[in-house]
Design an enzyme around this catalytic site. Structure first.
Site, short mmCIF file in Angstrom:
data_model
loop_
_atom_site.label_atom_id
_atom_site.label_comp_id
_atom_site.label_asym_id
_atom_site.label_seq_id
_atom_site.Cartn_x
_atom_site.Cartn_y
_atom_site.Cartn_z
N GLU A 1 -6.61 3.76 -5.75
CA GLU A 1 -7.91 3.88 -5.08
C GLU A 1 -8.50 5.24 -5.42
O GLU A 1 -7.82 6.26 -5.31
CB GLU A 1 -7.74 3.75 -3.56
CG GLU A 1 -9.07 3.66 -2.86
CD GLU A 1 -9.06 4.18 -1.44
OE1 GLU A 1 -9.95 3.79 -0.67
OE2 GLU A 1 -8.19 5.01 -1.09
N ASP B 1 0.85 -1.18 0.00
CA ASP B 1 0.00 0.00 0.00
C ASP B 1 0.89 1.23 0.00
O ASP B 1 1.80 1.34 0.83
CB ASP B 1 -0.88 0.00 1.26
CG ASP B 1 -2.29 0.45 0.98
OD1 ASP B 1 -2.45 1.57 0.47
OD2 ASP B 1 -3.23 -0.30 1.28
N HIS C 1 -11.02 -3.64 3.57
CA HIS C 1 -10.97 -3.24 4.98
C HIS C 1 -11.79 -1.99 5.26
O HIS C 1 -11.87 -1.56 6.41
CB HIS C 1 -9.52 -2.99 5.37
CG HIS C 1 -8.93 -1.85 4.61
ND1 HIS C 1 -8.73 -1.89 3.25
CD2 HIS C 1 -8.57 -0.60 5.00
CE1 HIS C 1 -8.26 -0.73 2.84
NE2 HIS C 1 -8.14 0.07 3.88
N ASP C 2 -12.38 -1.36 4.24
CA ASP C 2 -13.13 -0.12 4.42
C ASP C 2 -14.64 -0.31 4.39
O ASP C 2 -15.38 0.67 4.48
CB ASP C 2 -12.78 0.89 3.31
CG ASP C 2 -11.40 1.49 3.52
OD1 ASP C 2 -10.95 1.55 4.68
OD2 ASP C 2 -10.77 1.89 2.53
N ASP D 1 -3.21 4.54 -2.20
CA ASP D 1 -4.29 5.04 -1.34
C ASP D 1 -4.78 6.42 -1.80
O ASP D 1 -3.98 7.33 -2.01
CB ASP D 1 -3.74 5.14 0.09
CG ASP D 1 -4.81 5.43 1.11
OD1 ASP D 1 -5.70 4.57 1.27
OD2 ASP D 1 -4.77 6.50 1.74
#
Ligand code: NOJ
Ligand code: CA
Length: 556
Positions: A257, A98, A329-330, A203
């Site tokens: 993302e 990430d 994970h969000d 990210d």
């Protein structure tokens, strides 16, 4: 260097803190990951995406980085990371990291320096602005809200200035307009690429270029009122091109993302020889039961989900490549959102087929392959996530506690962050001691060990799907077409390639559902490739949450 073919691959996402505890302190770590690499490879995936594993004060569990070139001591050491990387590679698994460069932690040495004064080498690494004065009253430079925590500005007395934080207070936004910051980013990329990692998930990468004037947003819009001025900004392409050049030197893959980036804008990033990203994590498919955020909930709408799926499939047909996902994970767990906890196995398997056979590279989030579901904790004090806690306290302030908690049960990212359920033993086999975060009490029914032994399990269905996808040119490369787009309970899509056509039929209903083949199809000559019920299917009738994958070949 030429890129590897990420289009054939499937990725498994690890959010390490809750993945597997290898050294017995209640926190997931790289020792646990090492022990589970064979399991990951056994799924039939080809790569791992690690959510951040760097040193971090954990204000946002790793997305607030205080050292880009190291491993968080809770998770191990660089040495241990190298062991994981080598072993993953020897199992044929690529590893992507990430890359969180929209912001750092406020405990990152750059920020500690930057906040000291207006005249130091790091003073321009972040987005600092003078206050606005209204008489004697000091006001922030504009009216933006942060996505996680009140206003997007925090005052710093040393500088007599405010710094911008689009996310939590402890996540100051970097000033990407500063060429030195971009050099830092490139050097961080090289650090990991030189070590052998295969690429990055980037990210909120579409937030890194801010509108130079930072104008006020609409005052009545909460949370996202500044977004038009920090999303898809004026210099984004230029900066992404710079980072792309580094990635391509190594043949690395880049997955960006992009919250709320519309498909029309996305094609600029994702298509053509000079594309700046290989794939994009779009948010449209996360909005089938909500508006903008999971906290503005509405009942699940299959037509809305299908519109999102098909929009992205069509927009990138022949020109770009999709990242396919239903969980990360969000977001809360997908069975609890788009499926049915009552028809747990059926809906968990159906949802796998609903997305894994679309055109693109699938991402599977830890525990999704086991059918893990949302957790419902008794009080807000038991939750960990900064966004959950702040939303609870602010967003619906006037509602009674029970109602607010209900929203948290539906919407919290923490549902994706409970320890992975490896077995029916104490602590779900995640750790020998009490884990850092609550284990979902359903671990005795839902766990990897139990599902390994059951050929009909969600886990084994994921394996079957991934095997089928990998062995099929039609599922990898074929055209996508949707049928019955307005049907409220049925999702049917076709993949076609040469003389072969595959229909993926998915019922989103808890009752039996009758249906008909689309025009131009006949039952004669069809072959059943996959079904999530053991008993043979009946033509024209779907059992609750049934999925069937059917194949026709006009030239067998
Ligand atoms: C997106 C990440 O996926 C999320 O977990 C994080 O909180 C924000 N970006 C801020 O980094
Ligand atoms: Ca540990």
């Amino acid at each position: 260097m030429e890129q590897f073919d990420y289009r054939r691959m499937a990725f498994y996402q690890i959010w390490i803190r809750s993945f597997a505890d290898g050294n017995g302190d209640g926190i997931g770590d790289l020792y646990g990951v090492y022990d589970k690499l064979d399991y990951i490879a056994s799924l039939g995936v080809d790569g791992i995406w690690f959510s951040p594993i760097y040193p971090s004060p954990n204000a946002d569990y790793g997305y607030d980085i205080s050292d880009y070139r190291n491993i968080h001591p809770d998770y191990g050491t660089l040495e241990q990371f190298r062991r994981v990387l080598d072993r993953a590679h020897s199992l044929g698994l690529r590893v992507i990291m990430d890359l969180v460069i929209n912001h750092t932690s406020d405990e990152h040495p750059w920020f500690l320096e930057s906040r000291k004064s207006r005249a130091n080498p790091y003073s321009d690494y972040y987005i600092w602005r003078d206050p606005k004065w209204k008489g004697e009253t000091r006001l922030p430079p504009n009216n933006w809200f942060s996505q996680f925590e009140g206003l997007a500005w925090e005052y710093c007395p040393e500088r007599v200035q405010y710094y911008l934080h689009v996310f939590a207070k402890k996540q100051p936004d970097l000033n990407m307009d500063n060429p030195r910051v971009r050099e830092e980013v490139k050097s961080i990329m090289r650090f990991w690429l030189d070590m052998g990692v295969d690429g990055f998930r980037e990210d909120v990468i579409t937030f890194i270029s801010k509108h130079p004037q930072l104008p006020d947003g609409l005052p009545f819009l909460p949370v996202i009122n500044g977004m038009p001025f920090y999303k898809d900004g004026p210099n984004l392409m230029t900066y992404l091109r710079e980072f792309r050049a580094v990635a391509l030197e190594y043949g690395a893959v880049q997955i960006g993302e992009a919250p709320m980036t519309p498909v029309k804008t996305a094609v600029n990033y994702l298509t053509g020889k000079d594309r700046v990203l290989d794939m994009m994590i779009q948010f449209d498919t996360m909005m089938a039961d909500c508006f903008m955020t999971e906290y503005i909930h509405h009942p699940f709408s299959l037509p809305k989900l299908k519109r999102a799926f098909t929009k992205w499939q069509n927009a990138l047909a022949g020109t770009g490549w999709n990242a396919l996902y239903l969980e990360n994970h969000d977001h809360p767990r997908v069975i609890s959102r788009y499926g049915s906890e009552q028809f747990w196995r059926e809906s968990g398997t159906m949802l796998a087929a609903a997305y894994l056979f679309q055109r693109g590279t699938p991402f599977i989030y830890q525990g999704q392959e086991l059918g893990m579901t949302n957790i419902r904790l008794g009080s807000i004090e038991e939750y960990q996530d900064v966004a959950t806690i702040n939303t609870y306290h602010s967003f619906r302030r006037r509602q009674p506690e029970q109602k607010r908690l209900k929203h948290v049960h539906i919407a919290s990212r923490d549902s994706a962050r409970t320890p992975v359920q490896w077995s029916g033993e104490e602590n779900a086999g995640f750790s020998p001691v009490k884990p850092w975060f609550a284990v979902n009490p359903n671990y005795r029914e839902i766990n990897a060990e139990k599902e390994e032994g059951d050929p009909e399990s969600i886990l084994n269905f994921y394996r079957r799907c991934l095997r089928l996808r990998k062995g099929s040119d039609t599922l990898l490369w074929g055209d996508y077409r949707e049928y019955f787009p307005l049907h409220p309970q049925l999702y049917v899509y076709e993949r076609s390639y040469g003389t072969e056509r595959i229909l993926v039929v998915c019922s989103f209903s808890g009752k039996e559902l009758s249906w008909q083949l689309p025009g131009g199809y006949a039952w004669e000559g069809s072959a059943l490739l996959l079904c999530n019920y053991r008993e043979a299917p009946r033509r024209g009738l779907l059992r609750p949450y049934e999925t069937q994958v059917l194949r026709w070949n006009t030239n067998p």
